[in-house]
Scaffold this motif. Structure first.
Motif, short mmCIF file in Angstrom:
data_model
loop_
_atom_site.label_atom_id
_atom_site.label_comp_id
_atom_site.label_asym_id
_atom_site.label_seq_id
_atom_site.Cartn_x
_atom_site.Cartn_y
_atom_site.Cartn_z
N ALA A 237 0.82 -1.21 0.00
CA ALA A 237 0.00 0.00 0.00
C ALA A 237 0.86 1.26 0.00
CB ALA A 237 -0.93 0.00 1.21
N GLY A 238 2.00 1.23 0.68
CA GLY A 238 2.87 2.40 0.71
C GLY A 238 3.37 2.78 -0.67
N GLU A 239 3.83 1.77 -1.44
CA GLU A 239 4.30 2.03 -2.79
C GLU A 239 3.15 2.50 -3.68
OE1 GLU A 239 7.07 -0.92 -4.54
OE2 GLU A 239 6.76 -1.98 -2.65
N ALA A 240 1.98 1.90 -3.49
CA ALA A 240 0.82 2.29 -4.29
C ALA A 240 0.46 3.75 -4.05
CB ALA A 240 -0.37 1.39 -3.97
N GLU A 241 0.45 4.17 -2.80
CA GLU A 241 0.12 5.56 -2.49
C GLU A 241 1.18 6.51 -3.02
OE1 GLU A 241 -1.72 8.91 -1.42
OE2 GLU A 241 -2.55 6.87 -1.52
#
Length: 712
Positions: free
Chosen positions: A305-309
């Motif tokens: 999720a961190g990379e996606a955001e």
């Protein structure tokens, strides 16, 4: 370096190289002869070597012999052969070669384009043949994909011979590596891959090679090819601040399509490398937001999720400088918003005119009977007939409402037309190749009929500056002052000629004029943490950062603002109907008709009102229509106009549900919550209208009773 300086250097270097070639050249009796599509090198009656070129490779130019080297133009390439037939180098040019000339002591090459021509100087170097001037490759697959096409056209049995004859074509070497790998000779395969990576290529060919290396199972080699693609693109003036269209990106190796293939194959590790390439070099490519969102969604589904955001935040950051900060596709939202407003105003105007016309129908028929009737009256006595138009029976406040609705319709139709024109202009190929300048780009830029002003000057000045013509660029920028971008780029010219003090003064002035100007901040050493600054540090170290126009600036240069479109409609109607990219004749006619009706309605404000009897004003059909169309019975009041617009807006926004008009660039209209709110607003409009009309009926009934009692 200026164009004059580079030209002098090219002449000197070329003369030195040609002199060295002449010292070790063959005897004067040897000569190169082109027979049909075969180049023969003969020493008297003896054939030394020959090369044949299939017709698919393009026209041949030459040969030209200088200092024992043979130059031959093959399509958009110039091959240089030694007296022994060995390839000394290859020059990659932006168009088919038309002439080769060495009359000035250096080799000069002319290339042909669509309505333009370019000339380049060739000189020798450590990497083979060098082109001294800047080469901007047009988004033409016949040019950018020439090496790959030439390699794929070779039959399987002739790959080894073709690779020996042309070791500068890496795609032949990669095909040879595939053959050696299939034979079990992995060492020979790796050797061929290393030789392929040792060639000199323009960045589109590096991208194509990287895709083939990736597909062949050489990921490390593919990463190296992508890095070389970035560096070559940076040296040619490709910049992440300049958008890239879908057509151009396809001609430049089509990395976005290859990312889609990798994502379909669930090869996320390789997709990450290609996404990094796009992010660094072509972040503003057409279709980028959709691909960024798809990639972020896949990362999120894998628990990253961190990379996606982070990718979503990067995509949002690209909205800065776009129209209303809506993003690269913001003009689509503006167009659909204008369409929605137009439909709303048409519904409101139609309902208001229907109510006014129905109310005036009977008295109008009686009044126009002596004139010959409603239609013939216009032919027999037009001035007298104009006295009894339907709006003449409306009150001044009702006519004012109709005038305002028509004026709003003119503005919304103008906004719709402007969005179409601006969208088509922003998609112009010359503005979407990742850079400015070059013969192809300059020819396309001159066809755009840019509006005079600092924004247009910035585009023209950048094209000249990137091509090395600092004198012309300085003149254009000076005329555009005090524009902050022009000041920054003037500072870059000053710094290039060694005037550091003046350069810093111009950078400071630019930053004062626009405190958010990242290019000036970078040049002053403030180290802004932006993608374009990171690109400059990595791939153009030691060079000044140029200021490139954002989407708002380019829009002003190619179409102006909405007032320009409206002014053309009012002052030059013929231009509104003139065919042009993005211009719709039907929309132009609608704009002109709406403007004429608005003018006529404005004049009608001067007409005295034709009175109506109470029975005529309260006819049963009129009261039924005002109940069916909220607000039409209350147009004499501002609240009636607001109620009419509320009803029309709700109906227009709900039109897609009934299979009517669609607004794909306004996805919010398709959300369930908003649709529920629209249905509630529509219901509220009918409820309020009914309550107000019933209240009016009760009041009228009471007044009638009081009047009857008073008479008794």
């Amino acid at each position: 370096m200026s164009r004059a300086g580079r030209s002098w250097w090219g002449w000197a270097a070329g003369g030195l190289v040609l002199g060295l070639m002449g010292m070790c050249g063959p005897e004067a009796s040897a000569a190169a002869v082109l027979e049909g599509r075969t180049l023969r090198y003969e020493d008297g009656a003896q054939l030394v070597w020959q090369r044949s070129y299939p017709a698919a490779r393009g026209d041949l130019s030459g040969p030209l012999e200088v200092g024992g080297a043979v130059y031959l133009g093959v399509g958009p390439k110039v091959y240089v052969y030694s007296a022994a037939g060995r390839v000394l180098g290859r020059a990659d040019l932006p168009g088919p070669v038309t002439t080769l000339d060495a009359s000035g002591g250096v080799v000069r090459v002319s290339t042909a384009g669509d309505g333009y021509a370019e000339r380049f100087t060739l000189a020798g170097g450590a990497g083979g043949v060098l082109v001294q001037e800047r080469v901007v490759l047009p988004p033409d697959p016949a040019v950018t994909g020439w090496l790959l096409s030439a390699a794929l056209a070779v039959p399987e049995a002739g790959v080894q011979a073709a690779a020996s004859e042309d070791p500068t074509n890496p795609f032949l070497l990669l095909r040879l590596a595939g053959q050696r790998r299939a034979q079990g000779d992995s060492y020979a395969a790796l050797s061929a891959v290393r030789r392929a990576l040792g060639t000199s290529l323009p960045f589109p060919a590096w991208v194509q090679l990287a895709a083939q290396l990736d597909a062949s199972g050489y990921p490390a080699a593919a990463d190296l090819a992508l890095d070389r693609a970035r560096r070559d693109a940076a040296s040619r003036g490709i910049d992440p601040d300049v958008p890239v269209g879908r057509t151009a990106l396809a001609a430049y190796g089509n990395p976005s399509a290859y990312v889609g293939t990798l994502l379909n194959q669930n090869r996320l590790a390789r997709a990450a490398a290609w996404m990094a390439y796009l992010r660094e070099l072509h972040p503003r490519f057409e279709g980028g937001p959709a691909l960024y969102e798809r990639y972020a969604g896949i990362l999120e589904a894998q628990g990253r999720a961190g990379e996606a955001e982070e990718w979503r935040q990067f995509s949002r950051s690209l909205r800065a400088g776009t129209l209303y900060n809506l993003g690269p596709d913001g003009l689509g939202s503006v167009r659909d918003a204008a369409r929605l407003v137009t439909l709303t105003l048409l519904l409101a105007l139609g309902a208001a005119l229907a109510a006014v016309t129905l109310r005036a129908w009977r008295p109008q028929g009686l009044a126009t009977r002596p004139l010959g009737g409603r239609l013939l009256g216009w032919l027999r006595r037009p001035l007298a007939r104009a006295r009894y138009v339907a709006v003449a029976y409306a009150s001044l406040s009702e006519r004012l409402l109709l005038t305002l609705l028509l004026a709003g319709l003119v503005a919304s139709l103008g906004g719709w037309q402007w969005a179409n024109l601006a969208g088509a202009a922003l998609r112009a190929p010359a503005l979407n190749i990742g850079t400015y300048g070059g013969g192809w780009g300059s020819a396309g830029l001159s066809d755009l009929n840019l509006r005079p002003g600092p924004d247009s000057a910035l585009l023209s000045g950048l094209a000249a500056q990137l091509d090395g013509d600092d004198a012309v660029a300085r003149q254009i920028y000076t005329a555009a002052l005090p524009d902050a971008c022009a000041l920054n780029n003037l500072g870059a010219i000053s710094q290039a000629r060694g005037d550091e003090a003046q350069a810093r003064e111009q950078y400071r002035a630019a930053l004062t004029g626009r405190p958010d100007l990242g290019a000036a901040a970078f040049n002053l050493g403030l180290n802004p943490n932006t993608p374009d600054a990171s690109f400059q540090r990595s791939y153009r170290p030691g060079q000044s950062r140029l200021c490139y126009p954002d989407q708002r600036s380019v829009t002003r240069a190619v179409t102006g603002d909405l007032s320009v479109t409206l002014r053309q409609a009012l002052l030059n109607p013929a231009q509104v109907l003139t065919p042009a990219p993005g211009r719709s004749a039907r929309l132009g006619w609608a704009l002109l008709v709406a403007a004429l009706l608005a003018a006529a309605m404005l004049v009608s404000l001067l007409l005295p009102r034709t009175p109506l009897t109470p029975a005529q004003a309260r006819a049963p059909l009129v009261r039924a229509l005002t109940l069916l169309l909220p607000g039409t019975g209350l147009m004499g009041s501002p609240w009636g106009g607001m109620l009419l617009l509320l009803w029309a807006a709700a109906v227009a926004a709900l039109a897609p549900l009934a299979g009517g008009a669609t607004f794909p660039a306004l996805p919010l209209l398709a959300s369930g919550a908003l649709r529920g709110g629209l249905i509630a607003a529509l219901t509220l409009s009918y409820f309020l209208n009914t309550v107000i009309l019933l209240t009016a009926e009760v009041r009228h009934y009471r007044r009638s009773r009081w009047a009857a009692r008073a008479e008794v």
